[in-house]
Design a protein around this motif. Sequence first.
Motif, PDB file in Angstrom:
ATOM      1  N   UNK A  16      65.036  -2.502  47.036  1.00  0.00           N
ATOM      2  CA  UNK A  16      64.021  -3.021  47.963  1.00  0.00           C
ATOM      3  C   UNK A  16      64.380  -2.937  49.429  1.00  0.00           C
ATOM      4  N   UNK A  17      64.237  -4.090  50.072  1.00  0.00           N
ATOM      5  CA  UNK A  17      64.301  -4.188  51.526  1.00  0.00           C
ATOM      6  C   UNK A  17      65.643  -3.769  52.120  1.00  0.00           C
ATOM      7  N   UNK A  18      66.722  -4.112  51.457  1.00  0.00           N
ATOM      8  CA  UNK A  18      68.037  -3.652  51.900  1.00  0.00           C
ATOM      9  C   UNK A  18      68.694  -4.503  52.970  1.00  0.00           C
ATOM     10  N   UNK A  55      61.485   2.318  48.669  1.00  0.00           N
ATOM     11  CA  UNK A  55      62.242   1.141  49.115  1.00  0.00           C
ATOM     12  C   UNK A  55      62.649   1.263  50.587  1.00  0.00           C
ATOM     13  N   UNK A  56      62.470   0.171  51.328  1.00  0.00           N
ATOM     14  CA  UNK A  56      62.810   0.176  52.759  1.00  0.00           C
ATOM     15  C   UNK A  56      64.315   0.335  52.979  1.00  0.00           C
ATOM     16  N   UNK A  57      65.092  -0.084  51.999  1.00  0.00           N
ATOM     17  CA  UNK A  57      66.549   0.005  52.122  1.00  0.00           C
ATOM     18  C   UNK A  57      67.053   1.434  52.283  1.00  0.00           C
ATOM     19  N   UNK A  58      66.250   2.404  51.844  1.00  0.00           N
ATOM     20  CA  UNK A  58      66.660   3.815  51.980  1.00  0.00           C
ATOM     21  C   UNK A  58      66.823   4.151  53.463  1.00  0.00           C
ATOM     22  N   UNK A  59      65.904   3.649  54.291  1.00  0.00           N
ATOM     23  CA  UNK A  59      65.989   3.920  55.735  1.00  0.00           C
ATOM     24  C   UNK A  59      67.209   3.242  56.348  1.00  0.00           C
ATOM     25  N   UNK A  83      75.593  -4.614  43.532  1.00  0.00           N
ATOM     26  CA  UNK A  83      74.141  -4.718  43.347  1.00  0.00           C
ATOM     27  C   UNK A  83      73.583  -5.514  44.517  1.00  0.00           C
ATOM     28  N   UNK A  84      72.748  -4.882  45.314  1.00  0.00           N
ATOM     29  CA  UNK A  84      72.218  -5.559  46.501  1.00  0.00           C
ATOM     30  C   UNK A  84      70.691  -5.518  46.417  1.00  0.00           C
TER      31      UNK A  84
END
Length: 213
Positions: A10-12, A41-45, A86-87
């Motif tokens: 998700x968000x990251x 997922x925003x966490x990729x950015x 795991x985040x």
Amino acid sequence: MKKIVILISGRGSNLEAILQANILKAGQAQVVQVICNRPEALGIDIAKKYQIPVTIIDHTSFSARNLYDEALLEKTLSFAPDLVVLAGYMRILSGPFVSQFFGKLINIHPSLLPSFPGLNTHAAALKTGVKWHGATVHFVTKDLDVGPIIIQGIVPVLPNDTESSLAARVFEVEHQIYPQAIEWYIREQLVLELGNVRVDPARQQFFMLPPTP
Ligand code: GRF
């Protein structure tokens, strides 16, 4: 140099807190890969912002659950990680994955375990009327949210709290305790004894984070 692989969905925000950790800046560990099961997922950015390579393994593109689980295990193993973090990874890991990385696999859960395992922890805290809530970093075992606890962060539940105000307060403490747990792990200061975890006092004094005001 110890190698860390981080799994997200998700968000990251925890990913970002970890990527800013002193242990990484000091060069004692490196996040070698972020693996994400959701392409949007925003966490990729966030991973890209810190120039961390990302592998996307979209669980919806597999015809059976075990095929996804096998692909995830194979990919994670290919990076030979010393630690798997795991985040906000929102899928239950397979038995073989947990066995493979037992003792090297940690998770953050948004409650003071063993209270409120599973989902919707902030709503459950408000409904129950607890006066203190928080987050827990723990080793992952085959049963959900019950592995040996490494560190907990505590926040008060305030009279006018909503789910989102409480979640925001818990996030603040999550972003403090996850980097701390990882630092202890990388420095080999965590000792697993009979299913419990302690910080080796011969190497560093244990400390509790103060509650968020
Ligand atoms: C956090 O609340 C964490 O405790 C839970 O999932 C959420 C992830 O948030 N496991 P983020 O993606 O790190 O922002």
